[in-house]
Design a protein around this motif. Structure first.
Motif, PDB file in Angstrom:
ATOM      1  N   ASP A 127       2.976   4.426   8.512  1.00  0.00           N
ATOM      2  CA  ASP A 127       3.119   5.380   7.396  1.00  0.00           C
ATOM      3  C   ASP A 127       4.412   5.150   6.608  1.00  0.00           C
ATOM      4  N   ALA A 128       4.336   5.446   5.299  1.00  0.00           N
ATOM      5  CA  ALA A 128       5.489   5.299   4.399  1.00  0.00           C
ATOM      6  C   ALA A 128       6.107   6.677   4.122  1.00  0.00           C
ATOM      7  N   LEU A 129       7.265   6.675   3.444  1.00  0.00           N
ATOM      8  CA  LEU A 129       8.000   7.917   3.175  1.00  0.00           C
ATOM      9  C   LEU A 129       7.914   8.297   1.699  1.00  0.00           C
ATOM     10  N   PRO A 130       7.724   9.589   1.429  1.00  0.00           N
ATOM     11  CA  PRO A 130       7.612  10.019   0.026  1.00  0.00           C
ATOM     12  C   PRO A 130       8.911   9.782  -0.740  1.00  0.00           C
ATOM     13  N   GLY A 131       8.781   9.404  -2.001  1.00  0.00           N
ATOM     14  CA  GLY A 131       9.935   9.356  -2.906  1.00  0.00           C
ATOM     15  C   GLY A 131      10.836   8.152  -2.775  1.00  0.00           C
ATOM     16  N   LEU A 132      10.498   7.179  -1.920  1.00  0.00           N
ATOM     17  CA  LEU A 132      11.414   6.063  -1.697  1.00  0.00           C
ATOM     18  C   LEU A 132      10.819   4.735  -2.169  1.00  0.00           C
ATOM     19  N   SER A 133      10.167   4.785  -3.328  1.00  0.00           N
ATOM     20  CA  SER A 133       9.583   3.562  -3.867  1.00  0.00           C
ATOM     21  C   SER A 133      10.695   2.609  -4.307  1.00  0.00           C
ATOM     22  N   GLN A 134      10.537   1.333  -3.988  1.00  0.00           N
ATOM     23  CA  GLN A 134      11.572   0.337  -4.275  1.00  0.00           C
ATOM     24  C   GLN A 134      10.949  -1.044  -4.273  1.00  0.00           C
ATOM     25  N   GLN A 135      11.393  -1.891  -5.203  1.00  0.00           N
ATOM     26  CA  GLN A 135      10.923  -3.280  -5.222  1.00  0.00           C
ATOM     27  C   GLN A 135      11.702  -4.117  -4.196  1.00  0.00           C
ATOM     28  N   ALA A 136      11.193  -5.299  -3.915  1.00  0.00           N
ATOM     29  CA  ALA A 136      11.858  -6.188  -2.953  1.00  0.00           C
ATOM     30  C   ALA A 136      12.988  -6.954  -3.635  1.00  0.00           C
ATOM     31  N   VAL A 137      13.919  -6.221  -4.239  1.00  0.00           N
ATOM     32  CA  VAL A 137      15.063  -6.820  -4.928  1.00  0.00           C
ATOM     33  C   VAL A 137      16.344  -6.144  -4.432  1.00  0.00           C
ATOM     34  N   PRO A 138      17.489  -6.856  -4.499  1.00  0.00           N
ATOM     35  CA  PRO A 138      18.722  -6.299  -3.922  1.00  0.00           C
ATOM     36  C   PRO A 138      19.466  -5.306  -4.819  1.00  0.00           C
ATOM     37  N   GLU A 139      18.799  -4.707  -5.787  1.00  0.00           N
ATOM     38  CA  GLU A 139      19.400  -3.569  -6.495  1.00  0.00           C
ATOM     39  C   GLU A 139      18.364  -2.469  -6.609  1.00  0.00           C
ATOM     40  N   LYS A 140      18.832  -1.224  -6.766  1.00  0.00           N
ATOM     41  CA  LYS A 140      17.936  -0.062  -6.750  1.00  0.00           C
ATOM     42  C   LYS A 140      16.983  -0.129  -7.939  1.00  0.00           C
ATOM     43  N   TYR A 197       0.851  -1.205   0.000  1.00  0.00           N
ATOM     44  CA  TYR A 197       0.000   0.000   0.000  1.00  0.00           C
ATOM     45  C   TYR A 197       0.886   1.255   0.000  1.00  0.00           C
ATOM     46  N   ALA A 198       1.960   1.229   0.793  1.00  0.00           N
ATOM     47  CA  ALA A 198       2.908   2.358   0.900  1.00  0.00           C
ATOM     48  C   ALA A 198       2.185   3.702   1.011  1.00  0.00           C
ATOM     49  N   GLU A 199       1.340   3.826   2.041  1.00  0.00           N
ATOM     50  CA  GLU A 199       0.573   5.063   2.233  1.00  0.00           C
ATOM     51  C   GLU A 199       1.320   6.023   3.157  1.00  0.00           C
ATOM     52  N   MET A 200       1.323   7.300   2.791  1.00  0.00           N
ATOM     53  CA  MET A 200       2.050   8.309   3.577  1.00  0.00           C
ATOM     54  C   MET A 200       1.202   8.817   4.752  1.00  0.00           C
ATOM     55  N   GLY A 201       1.856   9.613   5.607  1.00  0.00           N
ATOM     56  CA  GLY A 201       1.267  10.102   6.854  1.00  0.00           C
ATOM     57  C   GLY A 201      -0.131  10.686   6.707  1.00  0.00           C
ATOM     58  N   TYR A 202      -1.039  10.251   7.554  1.00  0.00           N
ATOM     59  CA  TYR A 202      -2.454  10.639   7.619  1.00  0.00           C
ATOM     60  C   TYR A 202      -3.262  10.165   6.412  1.00  0.00           C
ATOM     61  N   LEU A 203      -2.591   9.501   5.461  1.00  0.00           N
ATOM     62  CA  LEU A 203      -3.306   8.985   4.293  1.00  0.00           C
ATOM     63  C   LEU A 203      -3.383   7.457   4.367  1.00  0.00           C
ATOM     64  N   GLU A 204      -3.064   6.875   5.547  1.00  0.00           N
ATOM     65  CA  GLU A 204      -2.907   5.409   5.672  1.00  0.00           C
ATOM     66  C   GLU A 204      -4.241   4.700   5.843  1.00  0.00           C
ATOM     67  N   GLU A 205      -5.210   4.988   4.980  1.00  0.00           N
ATOM     68  CA  GLU A 205      -6.561   4.443   5.162  1.00  0.00           C
ATOM     69  C   GLU A 205      -6.605   2.921   5.068  1.00  0.00           C
ATOM     70  N   GLN A 206      -5.986   2.354   4.018  1.00  0.00           N
ATOM     71  CA  GLN A 206      -6.045   0.894   3.851  1.00  0.00           C
ATOM     72  C   GLN A 206      -5.198   0.178   4.897  1.00  0.00           C
ATOM     73  N   SER A 207      -4.037   0.752   5.204  1.00  0.00           N
ATOM     74  CA  SER A 207      -3.135   0.122   6.188  1.00  0.00           C
ATOM     75  C   SER A 207      -3.799   0.081   7.562  1.00  0.00           C
ATOM     76  N   SER A 208      -4.379   1.203   7.958  1.00  0.00           N
ATOM     77  CA  SER A 208      -5.053   1.284   9.251  1.00  0.00           C
ATOM     78  C   SER A 208      -6.245   0.327   9.285  1.00  0.00           C
ATOM     79  N   ALA A 209      -7.014   0.287   8.190  1.00  0.00           N
ATOM     80  CA  ALA A 209      -8.196  -0.588   8.129  1.00  0.00           C
ATOM     81  C   ALA A 209      -7.801  -2.057   8.253  1.00  0.00           C
ATOM     82  N   LEU A 210      -6.699  -2.445   7.606  1.00  0.00           N
ATOM     83  CA  LEU A 210      -6.265  -3.845   7.655  1.00  0.00           C
ATOM     84  C   LEU A 210      -5.889  -4.257   9.087  1.00  0.00           C
ATOM     85  N   LEU A 211      -5.170  -3.391   9.796  1.00  0.00           N
ATOM     86  CA  LEU A 211      -4.802  -3.721  11.182  1.00  0.00           C
ATOM     87  C   LEU A 211      -6.042  -3.722  12.078  1.00  0.00           C
ATOM     88  N   GLN A 212      -6.954  -2.789  11.847  1.00  0.00           N
ATOM     89  CA  GLN A 212      -8.200  -2.757  12.629  1.00  0.00           C
ATOM     90  C   GLN A 212      -8.985  -4.050  12.454  1.00  0.00           C
TER      91      GLN A 212
END
Ligand SMILES: [Zn+2]
Length: 475
Positions: free
Chosen positions: A102-115, A48-63
């Motif tokens: 919450d996630a951080l802006p601009g730091l999108s990355q796949q789960a792979v060991p190179e950028k 989901y990678a949702e940023m601060g105060y926009l974490e609607e899906q992340s919060s809902a999943l934990l709830q």
């Protein structure tokens, strides 16, 4: 949760709750049996990678995860739509486990060991997807143990949004949502396993906005008043001020709006400031001087200035009474062991960090216990720590040597290295809460320590004043 997880995962989460859990070993085994389910939840939030105060899906999943386990959910607390409280049991003592997502802006990355960007606006470069999930897992396992053993008291999970620059917990503290909590536990993803006394810098941040008059920069410059001149004059004064503040203070800024075209005198400019120090009174003093510099800059450039407080946090107050219990439990739980696939991933990440080889020992071992720590960042857990006895830990969710807020942190957090480290935290938090429930005298000792550390006359004053939550700071 139904819409997020496969049915098999759901059944697993439900069934293992029924296993009798008497000892710490039983509780750790029960958590191990759910590791895959919690891994799926963490990686869903990572995605989901949702940023601060926009974490609607992340919060809902934990709830939903906590509600399905019998927790009573109160959402939208402290005027923040994604903040919530999940509670089980009743009465004294009340033990709270904090979670972030919450996630951080601009730091999108796949789960792979190179950028390699995942093409999103943000990424979990601080591992808060693991933070929220492991803390939920700990709360659920403590609930199961309380039910089996008829333990009196209350276990709570607090869903805390917008840690990264949004000061989410400060509004929650200000609103009094922790007032009846006896002990608060938290953790943070990292590149080593440690449960020493934490430290964090107090922090105040604000956006300073200058307003001038637009004019043709060549044709009618005399008619214009440059808002950018206001920003630059302010920065010059603050940069000179650095020589006359305590050496261990920190001031940073970025110009977030400097005008749009060189041939137009900008009628608007904005600069975003942070001031930090280990003592909040010093931060307040430096911040007031930064405001004076802004006022002087406006006066001298014929512009006007206003500013908006964005964040403000207290330094972290350790509580050794609880901290030592947490450390002993972390030693009992132990660190992270990599399989062959994780070793190969870790080798590549280590190379990308300029290291000769993968430092497996740091992932496997527990750092020695220390009663004092050096602070390099800030956290809104600071405000909680001034309200309730608070203790925390860090676990190796990232390849050793990985700094926070890096693509390498996002990458490891998106695969099994992250979720393995997360389960070390879930177990340690659960065992620590169990120890406190079994021995409520700990609560009184922890409270006495809090009283002594913050001083008899202490009165909580939020660093960000009375402003409402900055719900749009990431928009
Ligand atoms: Zn963080």
């Amino acid at each position: 949760m139904k819409k997020f997880l496969p049915l098999g995962a759901l059944l697993l989460l439900g069934a293992s709750s029924l296993v009798a859990q008497k000892s710490k070993e039983d509780v750790m085994k029960a958590l191990d049996s759910k590791a895959e389910t919690y891994g799926t939840i963490a990686h869903t939030i990572w995605d989901y990678a949702e940023m601060g105060y926009l974490e609607e899906q992340s919060s809902a999943l934990l709830q939903e995860t906590l509600a399905d386990e019998g927790f009573t959910i109160t959402k939208g607390i402290a005027g923040i739509p994604t903040a919530f409280k999940a509670e089980y049991g009743s009465g004294y003592p009340v033990i709270a486990i904090l979670g972030e997502f919450d996630a951080l802006p601009g730091l999108s990355q796949q789960a792979v060991p190179e950028k390699q960007s995942a093409g999103k606006a943000a990424g979990h470069a601080c591992g808060h997807h693991l933070f929220g999930t492991a803390s939920s897992a700990a709360a659920i396992s403590v609930k199961d143990w309380m039910t089996t053993n008829k333990i009196k008291g209350t276990i709570r999970f607090y869903g805390c949004p917008a840690e990264e620059g949004g000061s989410g917990k400060v509004y929650m503290v200000r609103e009094g949502v922790f007032d009846d909590v006896d002990v608060a536990l938290h953790w943070h993803p990292g590149s080593a396993n440690a449960a020493s006394a934490g430290a964090a810098l107090a922090n105040k941040s604000a956006k300073f906005r200058f307003h001038g008059i637009s004019a043709h920069a060549a044709g009618a410059p005399d008619k214009g008043r440059s808002a950018l001149d206001g920003v630059e004059s302010m920065n010059i004064m603050v940069n000179m001020m650095r020589e006359h503040i305590p050496q261990d203070a920190r001031i940073h800024y970025v110009i977030t709006d400097g005008g749009k075209a060189p041939n137009v005198v900008p009628d608007f400019a904005e600069v975003y400031y942070y001031a930090r120090h280990g003592n909040r009174d010093v931060v307040v003093d430096i911040f007031d001087r930064i405001v004076k510099a802004a006022e002087g800059a406006a006066l001298g450039t014929g512009t006007t200035m206003d500013y908006e407080m964005i964040g403000g946090t207290h330094e972290l107050l350790p509580n050794l009474t609880v901290q030592k219990i947490m450390y002993d439990n972390l030693v009992k739980v132990g660190g992270v062991t990599y399989n062959e696939e994780e070793k190969a991933f870790g080798e590549k990440i280590s190379k990308s960090l300029g290291k000769e080889s993968l430092d497996l020992a740091t992932a496997e071992n527990i750092q020695p216990y220390k009663e004092t720590a050096q602070a390099y960042g800030s956290t809104d857990v600071g405000d909680v720590s001034y309200t309730v006895p608070t203790a925390g830990l860090g676990t190796a969710t990232w390849v050793p040597g990985t700094p926070a807020h890096s693509w390498q942190a996002v990458a490891a957090g998106g695969m099994s290295i992250g979720t393995k480290g997360m389960m070390v935290a879930a177990k340690t938090l659960a065992l620590t809460a169990m120890d406190i429930f079994k021995n409520p005298k700990t609560v009184e000792a922890a409270k006495a320590e809090l009283e002594e550390r913050r001083g008899k006359d202490f009165k909580y004053v939020p660093m960000l004043g009375n402003r409402p939550p900055a719900l749009d700071y990431r928009k």
